[in-house]
Structure formats: C-alpha cells, structure tokens
Enzyme design. Structure first.
Site, PDB file in Angstrom:
ATOM      1  N   ARG A  68       1.012  -1.380   0.032  1.00 60.69           N
ATOM      2  CA  ARG A  68      -0.075   0.064   0.020  1.00 60.69           C
ATOM      3  C   ARG A  68       0.826   1.142  -0.117  1.00 60.69           C
ATOM      4  NH1 ARG A  68      -4.915   1.610   0.707  1.00 60.69           N
ATOM      5  NH2 ARG A  68      -5.773  -0.592   1.065  1.00 60.69           N
ATOM      6  N   GLY A  87      -6.637   4.051  22.925  1.00 59.83           N
ATOM      7  CA  GLY A  87      -5.449   3.504  22.742  1.00 59.83           C
ATOM      8  C   GLY A  87      -5.762   2.345  21.251  1.00 59.83           C
ATOM      9  N   LEU A  89      -6.130  -0.730  20.425  1.00 62.53           N
ATOM     10  CA  LEU A  89      -6.876  -2.177  20.966  1.00 62.53           C
ATOM     11  C   LEU A  89      -6.181  -3.571  19.997  1.00 62.53           C
ATOM     12  CD1 LEU A  89     -10.507  -0.847  21.102  1.00 62.53           C
ATOM     13  CD2 LEU A  89      -8.784  -0.862  22.831  1.00 62.53           C
ATOM     14  N   GLY A 106      -0.245  -3.755  10.089  1.00 66.80           N
ATOM     15  CA  GLY A 106      -0.607  -2.914  11.029  1.00 66.80           C
ATOM     16  C   GLY A 106      -0.102  -1.386  10.625  1.00 66.80           C
ATOM     17  N   GLU A 107       0.129  -1.262   9.395  1.00 60.97           N
ATOM     18  CA  GLU A 107       0.499   0.093   8.922  1.00 60.97           C
ATOM     19  C   GLU A 107      -0.437   1.412   9.394  1.00 60.97           C
ATOM     20  OE1 GLU A 107       3.135   2.507   6.671  1.00 60.97           O
ATOM     21  OE2 GLU A 107       3.386   0.395   7.024  1.00 60.97           O
ATOM     22  N   ARG A 109      -2.742   1.504  11.639  1.00 58.21           N
ATOM     23  CA  ARG A 109      -2.468   1.563  13.111  1.00 58.21           C
ATOM     24  C   ARG A 109      -1.392   2.238  13.754  1.00 58.21           C
ATOM     25  NH1 ARG A 109      -3.347  -4.372  14.475  1.00 58.21           N
ATOM     26  NH2 ARG A 109      -3.479  -4.450  12.164  1.00 58.21           N
ATOM     27  N   GLU A 140      -2.473  -9.413   4.268  1.00 55.67           N
ATOM     28  CA  GLU A 140      -3.094  -8.661   5.421  1.00 55.67           C
ATOM     29  C   GLU A 140      -3.655  -7.065   4.697  1.00 55.67           C
ATOM     30  OE1 GLU A 140      -3.515  -5.516   8.606  1.00 55.67           O
ATOM     31  OE2 GLU A 140      -2.148  -5.527   7.060  1.00 55.67           O
ATOM     32  N   ARG A 144      -7.743  -6.877   4.439  1.00 54.68           N
ATOM     33  CA  ARG A 144      -8.212  -6.306   5.505  1.00 54.68           C
ATOM     34  C   ARG A 144      -8.662  -4.863   5.149  1.00 54.68           C
ATOM     35  NH1 ARG A 144      -5.529  -8.658   9.674  1.00 54.68           N
ATOM     36  NH2 ARG A 144      -7.231 -10.096  10.133  1.00 54.68           N
TER      37      ARG A 144
END
Length: 315
Positions: A68, A87, A89, A106-107, A109, A140, A144
C-alpha cells in the site's frame, strides 16, 4: 522442471505458522490472549509465539514489502481520534531481523498511533523471513483494506520477480483464481496516464481491461481521458474500441465495415457476455452464411487462461 511449491501455498497463513494461528488472531487477538498494558518482566525477554509486548514506535521500521502506497486520509484521521481516546486495541505484527524491528501488519494503526502522539504500541513479535514478511504484508492488506488494483498487481509482480512464484501458486496462496491474477498483472502494461487514473479511482479495472485491447499507448491514454471527461461506462468504452478496430480493419482490407461484420446488433450481447466471462475482447465477423467468432488473446499465458475459463485442458 516445475518449481518447488512455496511454503504455505494453498493453505493460507496458517501454514506459515504451523497452522496454529490464523491471520485474524495474529493481528486482532481474542480477549483471552495476554495483553501487557503495564511494564512486566516478560517485556524484557524476547516475545514467544502469540505473546504481546509494548514497543516504542520509533523502533518500528517500515516494511519494505508494504504494497500500500496511499492511505485514505479521512479514515486515518478517524482512526487517530479513536486511538487517542481508547489506545491501540489490536496489536501490530512485527519481525526482528538483524536487531531491527520491521512492521509486517498494521501500517494504518502505526501511522495513527504516531499521529495520536503515542510513544509505544502493543505488538506481536514473530520469527519471519523476508519471504514470509512479503506474503503477510500483501495478504493482510488485501484482506483488511481495499488496495487499489495497481498496488495489488505490483504486490503480485514483486512476489513473482523476487521469489519466482507462478500465477497458479499466487492464486492458491491468495484464495483467488488464476485468471484473476493474470488479468491484474496485464494491467501493468498500460501507459502511465492510464495507471494514474486507475490508482486514483477515476477509471475502474473494467475500463483498464478494455483498454488492453488497444495496441497504441497514445490511443489508450486518449480513450482513458474520454472515459474520465465523459463518464463513460465500461460497455460504452468497449463499443468505442470496437468501432475503432472495425474502422481500422475495414481500411486494411479495403472493405466496408458492414460487409465485414453483418448483424452487429444481433450478436453484440453475445460478444459482451463472452467478453465479460473470458475477460478479453470477443467479436463476430464473416457473413450470415459463414460467420466466425474471434477471441483475442495476448501471449501463450493469456491463451492458457482463456482455455482454462472455457474448460479446455492443454497438454
């Protein structure tokens, strides 16, 4: 000789981790999993499988295999406000290589956590090699979030170029069909103005596939501009391309278009249906007494893809 099957192919991410944990649990663990919110002795030791720990955001480096390249700023702003209030989670997935932590999943986040002013975030550390990092980052993102088709195609191409995956192996890994992978990869042959329009969402993947039937890059770019300015549908673009090709064929053969393709309206629906199924240009020609059905293909691999879609086995 056929290349050796990649690990995890056809089995998804479970095979990458011994079948013990699906991707959803890797990046969105259940409440039963231990979540260290305060400093504890375990945080000073290397993380074991599925164990969570806190890690300073400045120690997490970008994944070089992250497909991405663009992020929805409004959605990122909403996530930033949520993280500022509640926060992070769901933990990020990281891998440590040569003493450096690399982000695997998790980029968004991580970016939102930095924007929210957090100094550290919860992570799961896993022992992954470069190939596994590339696979998980691609999977992912596709599972996602909505990668644009150019980013998705570039991700597949990177795995093919670097690790010599076949299109079938990628299809098995990603849970896609081989024609789907082949069609995405073909889009990378389009000229840059068309690719830019595709990245930005000004044209759809259907428009882009239709433009592959045009050989001249300048004409491809011009037709793309017409699609954007006139808000043309995929079907309207296909008819425009058909008319251009018919006119060119008529000039080459010194015959009128009507003599080449009789009863065009009668067969248009059939060509549209076949073209949609086979993801390529389909046309009819000849005369009423002796007609012909023409299916375009672009190289041996694309021909094999079309034969597969028709249920014809090759030997």
């Amino acid at each position: 000789m056929a290349k050796e099957q990649k690990k995890g192919l056809g089995k998804g991410l479970g095979a990458l981790f011994g079948g013990d944990l699906p991707l959803n649990d890797l990046t969105h663990p259940s409440k039963e999993m231990p979540m260290a919110r305060e400093a504890s002795p375990e945080m000073t030791t290397p993380a074991s499988d599925n164990q969570l720990k806190q890690l300073p955001v400045d120690e997490i480096h970008e994944n070089p295999w992250q497909p991405r390249k663009s992020f929805d700023e409004d959605a990122l702003l909403d996530l930033t406000e949520s993280i500022r209030e509640k926060g992070v989670l769901s933990p990020l997935l990281v891998a440590k290589r040569d003493g450096v932590y690399y982000l695997v999943a998790g980029e968004r986040r991580l970016r939102a956590a930095k924007n929210a002013g957090l100094s550290e975030v919860p992570v799961i550390e896993r022992d992954l090699d470069e190939e596994e990092m590339a696979q998980i980052a691609l999977i992912e993102n596709i599972q996602r979030a909505d990668l644009n088709v150019v980013e998705e195609a570039n991700g597949y191409a990177a795995l093919i170029d670097k690790y010599h995956y076949t299109q079938q192996q990628l299809a098995d890994l990603m849970g896609k069909s081989r024609p789907y992978i082949a069609n995405l990869l073909r889009l990378r042959d389009l000229p840059e103005p068309v690719m830019d329009a595709l990245r930005s969402g000004k044209i759809s993947a259907g428009h882009a596939r239709a433009l592959l039937a045009v050989k001249d890059p300048a004409l491809q770019a011009g037709l793309c501009s017409d699609v954007v300015s006139q808000d043309l549908s995929v079907r309207a673009l296909e008819r425009m391309i058909q008319d251009i090709n018919d006119f060119g064929d008529a000039l080459d053969k010194k015959t009128a278009p009507a003599a080449k393709k009789p009863a065009n309206s009668q067969y248009r629906a059939l060509c549209d249906q076949l073209g949609e199924r086979l993801q390529t240009k389909v046309s009819v020609g000849g005369s009423k007494k002796h007609g012909k059905l023409v299916i375009d293909f672009y190289g041996d691999e694309d021909l094999t893809r079309i034969l597969d879609a028709l249920g014809i086995e090759t030997y």
